[in-house]
Design a protein around this motif. Structure first.
Motif, PDB file in Angstrom:
ATOM      1  N   SER A  23      30.993  60.371  17.273  1.00 28.04           N
ATOM      2  CA  SER A  23      30.305  60.664  18.544  1.00 28.04           C
ATOM      3  C   SER A  23      31.295  60.692  19.986  1.00 28.04           C
ATOM      4  CB  SER A  23      29.274  59.710  19.130  1.00 28.04           C
ATOM      5  OG  SER A  23      29.738  58.451  19.255  1.00 28.04           O
ATOM      6  N   GLU A  24      32.424  60.155  19.667  1.00 22.91           N
ATOM      7  CA  GLU A  24      33.506  60.210  20.743  1.00 22.91           C
ATOM      8  C   GLU A  24      34.062  61.450  20.852  1.00 22.91           C
ATOM      9  OE1 GLU A  24      35.648  59.039  23.738  1.00 22.91           O
ATOM     10  OE2 GLU A  24      34.413  57.611  22.677  1.00 22.91           O
ATOM     11  N   THR A  25      33.963  62.302  19.970  1.00 22.74           N
ATOM     12  CA  THR A  25      34.373  63.822  20.006  1.00 22.74           C
ATOM     13  C   THR A  25      33.566  64.588  21.093  1.00 22.74           C
ATOM     14  OG1 THR A  25      34.940  63.606  17.648  1.00 22.74           O
ATOM     15  CG2 THR A  25      34.619  65.923  18.576  1.00 22.74           C
ATOM     16  N   ILE A  27      31.729  63.102  23.391  1.00 23.13           N
ATOM     17  CA  ILE A  27      31.936  62.500  24.707  1.00 23.13           C
ATOM     18  C   ILE A  27      33.119  62.931  25.465  1.00 23.13           C
ATOM     19  CG2 ILE A  27      32.499  60.441  25.747  1.00 23.13           C
ATOM     20  CD1 ILE A  27      30.580  58.990  23.761  1.00 23.13           C
ATOM     21  N   SER A  28      34.130  62.972  24.603  1.00 17.25           N
ATOM     22  CA  SER A  28      35.540  63.660  25.012  1.00 17.25           C
ATOM     23  C   SER A  28      35.179  65.200  25.493  1.00 17.25           C
ATOM     24  CB  SER A  28      36.496  63.447  23.896  1.00 17.25           C
ATOM     25  OG  SER A  28      36.818  62.239  23.937  1.00 17.25           O
ATOM     26  N   ALA A  29      34.541  65.862  24.694  1.00 16.63           N
ATOM     27  CA  ALA A  29      34.422  67.277  25.104  1.00 16.63           C
ATOM     28  C   ALA A  29      33.683  67.500  26.606  1.00 16.63           C
ATOM     29  CB  ALA A  29      33.828  68.084  24.014  1.00 16.63           C
ATOM     30  N   LEU A  30      32.800  66.820  26.605  1.00 20.09           N
ATOM     31  CA  LEU A  30      31.979  66.517  27.945  1.00 20.09           C
ATOM     32  C   LEU A  30      32.671  66.075  29.106  1.00 20.09           C
ATOM     33  CD1 LEU A  30      28.366  65.361  26.463  1.00 20.09           C
ATOM     34  CD2 LEU A  30      29.081  67.751  27.250  1.00 20.09           C
ATOM     35  N   VAL A  31      33.530  65.095  29.038  1.00 16.92           N
ATOM     36  CA  VAL A  31      34.109  64.639  30.104  1.00 16.92           C
ATOM     37  C   VAL A  31      35.238  65.453  30.314  1.00 16.92           C
ATOM     38  CG1 VAL A  31      35.820  62.707  30.787  1.00 16.92           C
ATOM     39  CG2 VAL A  31      33.781  62.067  29.465  1.00 16.92           C
ATOM     40  N   SER A  32      35.907  66.036  29.268  1.00 18.57           N
ATOM     41  CA  SER A  32      37.084  67.058  29.620  1.00 18.57           C
ATOM     42  C   SER A  32      36.309  68.235  30.375  1.00 18.57           C
ATOM     43  CB  SER A  32      37.576  67.762  28.428  1.00 18.57           C
ATOM     44  OG  SER A  32      38.437  68.651  28.617  1.00 18.57           O
ATOM     45  N   ALA A  33      35.014  68.898  30.132  1.00 18.02           N
ATOM     46  CA  ALA A  33      34.676  69.847  30.727  1.00 18.02           C
ATOM     47  C   ALA A  33      34.094  69.602  32.026  1.00 18.02           C
ATOM     48  CB  ALA A  33      33.368  70.460  30.009  1.00 18.02           C
ATOM     49  N   LEU A  34      33.898  68.455  32.411  1.00 19.97           N
ATOM     50  CA  LEU A  34      33.531  67.816  33.852  1.00 19.97           C
ATOM     51  C   LEU A  34      34.674  68.021  34.503  1.00 19.97           C
ATOM     52  CD1 LEU A  34      31.094  64.966  33.075  1.00 19.97           C
ATOM     53  CD2 LEU A  34      30.400  66.986  34.132  1.00 19.97           C
ATOM     54  N   ARG A  35      35.791  67.141  34.076  1.00 14.96           N
ATOM     55  CA  ARG A  35      36.991  67.126  34.850  1.00 14.96           C
ATOM     56  C   ARG A  35      37.683  68.228  35.230  1.00 14.96           C
ATOM     57  NH1 ARG A  35      38.967  61.567  31.857  1.00 14.96           N
ATOM     58  NH2 ARG A  35      37.984  60.290  33.403  1.00 14.96           N
TER      59      ARG A  35
END
Length: 144
Positions: A23-25, A27-35
């Motif tokens: 699931s971290e995959t 989360i990382s994609a969402l956080v990267s998109a937000l940033r």
């Protein structure tokens, strides 16, 4: 998610997961998109105390997000991921949303001390029920 670099797989029952099975995959994609978005503020490790409509301030923002340590954040849109937080249900209701009573959903067991059960990680079964029995002294809960 594939456009954000996350390879997906489809299970026979139609559910989709990252090929990493982690699931971290996601989360990382969402956080990267937000940033990467210039108009998004990502604030972590900060408790939300309340969310109110921003009708009393001269701003195009529709919402005020109140935290203990910061002045209210102003936002024209919010994404409210409630989890199992009753306060978040109250915020949604106060903002005019109909809130239906929550029902059990997918969740994770933390079974590090039970090798016989951790071997079942990732197992999916249709129409399954679990009953937790009263705890045994020193042994925790038993399942049937």
């Amino acid at each position: 998610f594939e456009s954000r670099g996350v390879a997906l797989k489809t299970e026979p029952d139609g559910r989709m997961f990252p090929t990493t099975d982690d699931s971290e995959t996601i989360i990382s994609a969402l956080v990267s998109a937000l940033r990467s978005h210039p108009n998004v503020t990502l604030l972590t490790q900060s408790k939300v105390v309340s969310i109110t409509t921003a009708t009393t301030i001269p701003s195009p923002a529709a919402f005020q997000i109140h935290t203990p340590a910061n002045p209210p954040l102003l936002a024209d849109r919010i994404l409210l991921a409630t989890g199992s937080n009753p306060a978040a249900y109250a915020w949604a209701a106060a903002l005019g949303h109909a809130v239906v009573p929550p029902v059990p959903s997918l969740f994770t067991f933390n079974l590090k001390s039970s090798p016989s059960l951790t071997a079942l990680a990732g197992l999916s079964t249709p129409n399954t029920a679990l009953t937790l029995l009263p705890p045994f002294p020193g042994r925790g809960y038993a399942a049937s």
